[in-house]
Design a protein around this motif. Sequence first.
Motif, PDB file in Angstrom:
ATOM      1  N   GLY A  76      -6.843   4.269  -8.288  1.00 19.89           N
ATOM      2  CA  GLY A  76      -6.598   5.357  -7.382  1.00 19.89           C
ATOM      3  C   GLY A  76      -5.570   6.152  -7.819  1.00 19.89           C
ATOM      4  O   GLY A  76      -5.169   5.980  -8.907  1.00 19.89           O
ATOM      5  N   SER A 125      -0.772  13.008  -7.905  1.00 20.56           N
ATOM      6  CA  SER A 125      -0.927  14.062  -6.437  1.00 20.56           C
ATOM      7  C   SER A 125       0.139  15.162  -6.384  1.00 20.56           C
ATOM      8  O   SER A 125      -0.441  16.093  -6.044  1.00 20.56           O
ATOM      9  CB  SER A 125      -0.739  12.799  -5.305  1.00 20.56           C
ATOM     10  N   GLU A 160      -1.844   5.842  -1.723  1.00 20.90           N
ATOM     11  CA  GLU A 160      -2.443   5.023  -0.431  1.00 20.90           C
ATOM     12  C   GLU A 160      -1.532   3.949  -0.546  1.00 20.90           C
ATOM     13  O   GLU A 160      -1.569   3.329   0.510  1.00 20.90           O
ATOM     14  CB  GLU A 160      -3.897   4.862  -0.555  1.00 20.90           C
ATOM     15  N   THR A 208       4.999   3.399   0.566  1.00 23.98           N
ATOM     16  CA  THR A 208       5.358   2.968   1.936  1.00 23.98           C
ATOM     17  C   THR A 208       6.630   3.853   2.220  1.00 23.98           C
ATOM     18  O   THR A 208       7.282   4.446   1.555  1.00 23.98           O
ATOM     19  CB  THR A 208       5.811   1.667   2.112  1.00 23.98           C
ATOM     20  N   PHE A 250      -6.027  12.168   1.978  1.00 24.36           N
ATOM     21  CA  PHE A 250      -5.604  11.112   0.951  1.00 24.36           C
ATOM     22  C   PHE A 250      -4.858   9.883   1.427  1.00 24.36           C
ATOM     23  O   PHE A 250      -5.148   8.637   1.220  1.00 24.36           O
ATOM     24  CB  PHE A 250      -5.221  11.558  -0.214  1.00 24.36           C
ATOM     25  N   ILE A 251      -3.879  10.188   2.571  1.00 25.48           N
ATOM     26  CA  ILE A 251      -3.295   9.244   3.175  1.00 25.48           C
ATOM     27  C   ILE A 251      -3.359   9.360   4.648  1.00 25.48           C
ATOM     28  O   ILE A 251      -3.661  10.748   5.213  1.00 25.48           O
ATOM     29  CB  ILE A 251      -1.998   9.149   2.783  1.00 25.48           C
ATOM     30  N   ALA A 252      -3.078   8.264   5.362  1.00 22.96           N
ATOM     31  CA  ALA A 252      -3.156   8.584   6.945  1.00 22.96           C
ATOM     32  C   ALA A 252      -2.189   9.077   7.705  1.00 22.96           C
ATOM     33  O   ALA A 252      -1.971   9.673   8.734  1.00 22.96           O
ATOM     34  CB  ALA A 252      -3.460   7.137   7.417  1.00 22.96           C
TER      35      ALA A 252
END
Length: 288
Positions: free
Chosen positions: A69, A75, A112, A115, A154-156
């Motif tokens: 990924g 990114s 992804e 955190t 790409f991310i929630a």
Amino acid sequence: SMASIRQRTRGDGTPAFSVLYQIGGRQSSATFDTAKEAELFRDMCNLHGAPRALELAGISDTKRSAPTGMTLTDSLTRHIDHVTGIQQKSIDDYRRYVRRDIAPTIGRIPLEALTEDDIGKWVQHLELTGNSPKTIKNKHGFLSGALSKAVPRFIAANPAAGRRLPRGDGDDDEIRMLTVDEFDRLLEATTDYWKPLMEFLVKSGMRWGEVSALKPGDVDRTHGTVKVRRAWKYSSRGYEIGPPKTKRSRRTVAVPKVMLDKLDYSQEWLFVNRDGGPVRCQGLRRRV
């Protein structure tokens, strides 16, 4: 204990770099082919802890597998490459943030997998390495803004959103004013040609980039005011003229009329170097 690197030579004569780390109260190690890979993993262990570093590096049973990924560095680089509507100096700042502050610490983390805890430890790292609260705010603001653009494709969610940042004691933004004695000594030490500029800088309180971008038409000698409408900026493209630093920087400044009457209004710029061109800060510092 902190992770460390030990270099050894394999049976075939090639070098190997082992990172020694503690996990579950026992010492373990992971071996890499290059010093750079080992240094990155060591820093990840020290910043995030060995379990998280192993997870992020895809290491299991001392066997390495390539992370899958898009990484955070990938990114952010993509974000900078496609950003529009900002000045080149800001783009240069963003690239420097990625290169110096993000890539060596959390940059290898798959996007992804990033955190809130990773962001928190990164902020702590910035603080421990001497960044001021204001600088941390700038760097975190860039990171959070870029991550928000990755939602939801790409991310929630943005793991940097809502992060509480270190607060300064108020000294970071405090303006350091010259005393009258300091100003007198500064002016006395300045050559005659540059004295009007030096005096104007102090009496107007304007930023260097704003003063050096003033034109005679910006001055109202009758009312003793100066309009601030543009500023010089320096970036990887060289000097560029643009709007002042912030929207509030577009303003009208009161300057004593006796000061304004000392200036030369015959050139394109209000203050010029000896060749008639715009004054540059680096040249003034070096020569004057």
